[in-house]
Design an enzyme around this catalytic site. Structure first.
Site: not given
Ligand SMILES: Cc1cc2nc3c(=O)[nH]c(=O)nc-3n(C[C@H](O)[C@H](O)[C@H](O)COP(=O)(O)O)c2cc1C
Length: 355
Positions: A98, A175, A180, A345
């Site tokens: 990404q 992305h 962003y 993180y």
């Molecule tokens: C710790 C963490 C880091 C994330 N980092 C990114 C990222 O780098 N890029 C992105 O598009 N989304 C990021 N997200 C969003 C996730 O890709 C995802 O859309 C979100 O967690 C909801 O999905 P889930 O309910 O399956 O967790 C992040 C989410 C979390 C919890």
């Protein structure tokens, strides 16, 4: 209950063994912004997914807004990522990187010397962010990008896409979500430009489309997807009256470029307003490539949405953090381990490769 989630599919020229996608997840383990052995281990542990999308990775020194996020613009980073991609391939998986340019979601203390905090307009994000050297710090006022900055940044995306293929990635996700840089151009709260890059819907989507075109020219559109978050409110994004029209136009343009997938973020499971069903259906009907669903999915909802033809693949985020064997657990109906947000993180193995 059907088991469509476990059926194979294709993505461009790739065969995917199932429709389970590991969502992009920033984990901040890339010391010095270079991918390492620990990261290679983390990703290869999760290679049972049909497709892994890596954490947000900057195509430019200017896009390294957070502490310890990886880049993909120099030789050391290509070598580091090659170990990651090789590990995932050896374990039978597929992996896209990404590309995330943080734009104004940044602080100079997190960035290499000589880099700049850039954005469409000189509007600071409210609030503070973590820096390793000085703790929590307010976001600075970004520099409004000149024509030269914009051209250079688009070229950086294309250069990074080329390096992604050099590193052995199967493709690139742009992305365009979550506030962003690409999203900063789409959104009126962050883009107040009066030139060809701001104002009208056509102008606000221009940066996203030009980045997609440049990357497609570099590595082929069948290896490029884009993530978008219509009606998102993360990082100061504010929905406006023309948002549905904007995303509909963007999808039409991305069709012309020939992108292989669109990845829709719906963070209503995390407290954000839901993406309206009409817009999702409109994108589904218009976009010619694959459609990745994401946000708060479990097995039942994933199968139900696939069977209702709302999408082709389903991304899981938090469940993959704490369940490296998520695919097997979903197949067996095993109860999932809950993730520990305190180690999302933090550097090191704890909460990363020890689940
Ligand atoms: C710790 C963490 C880091 C994330 N980092 C990114 C990222 O780098 N890029 C992105 O598009 N989304 C990021 N997200 C969003 C996730 O890709 C995802 O859309 C979100 O967690 C909801 O999905 P889930 O309910 O399956 O967790 C992040 C989410 C979390 C919890």
């Amino acid at each position: 209950m059907s088991n469509t989630l476990f059926t194979p599919t294709t993505l461009g020229k790739l065969q995917l063994k199932n429709r389970i996608v590991m969502a992009p997840l920033t984990r901040s383990r890339a010391i010095g912004n270079v991918p390492n052995e620990l990261m290679a281990k983390y990703y290869s542990m999760r290679a049972a997914a049909g497709l892994i999308i890596t954490e947000g990775t900057s195509p430019s020194p200017n896009g390294l807004g957070y502490a310890r996020i990886p880049g993909l613009f120099n030789d050391a980073q290509v070598q580091g990522w090659r170990r990651v991609a090789d590990g995932v391939h050896a374990a039978g998986g597929r992996i896209f990187v990404q590309l995330m340019h943080t734009g104004r979601v940044s602080h100079p203390a997190n960035m290499p010397a000589g880099s700049r905090v850039l954005a469409p307009s000189a509007l600071a994000l409210s609030g503070e962010m973590w820096t390793d050297s000085s703790g929590m710090q307010p976001h600075p006022v970004p520099v409004a990008m000149s024509e030269t900055d914009i051209a250079q940044t688009i070229a950086e995306y294309a250069g990074s896409a080329k390096r992604a293929i050099e590193a052995g990635f199967d493709g690139v996700e742009l992305h365009g979500a979550n506030g962003y840089l690409i999203d900063q151009f789409l959104n009126t709260a962050t883009n107040q430009r009066t030139d060809q890059w701001g104002g009208s819907v056509e102008n606000r989507i221009r940066f996203a489309v030009e980045v997609a075109k440049a990357c497609a020219a570099a590595i082929g559109a069948d290896r490029i997807g884009m993530r978008i978050s219509p009606h998102g409110v993360f990082n100061g994004a504010v929905p406006d009256a023309r948002m549905d029209e904007l995303y509909q136009r963007l999808i039409e343009e991305l069709n012309d470029v020939g992108l292989v997938y669109i990845h829709i973020v719906d963070h209503s499971s995390m407290g954000a307003p839901p993406v309206n069903a009409e817009l999702k259906a409109g994108i589904r009907a218009t976009f010619k490539g694959k459609y990745i669903l994401s946000g708060g999915y479990d097995l039942a909802r994933a199968n139900a949405d696939l069977d209702a033809n709302r999408g082709d693949l389903v991304a899981f985020g938090r469940p993959f953090i704490s369940n490296p064997d998520l695919v097997q657990k979903l197949k067996n109906g095993t109860v999932l381990t809950a993730p520990d947000p305190a180690t999302f993180y933090t550097p090191g193995e704890k909460g990363y490769t020890d689940y």
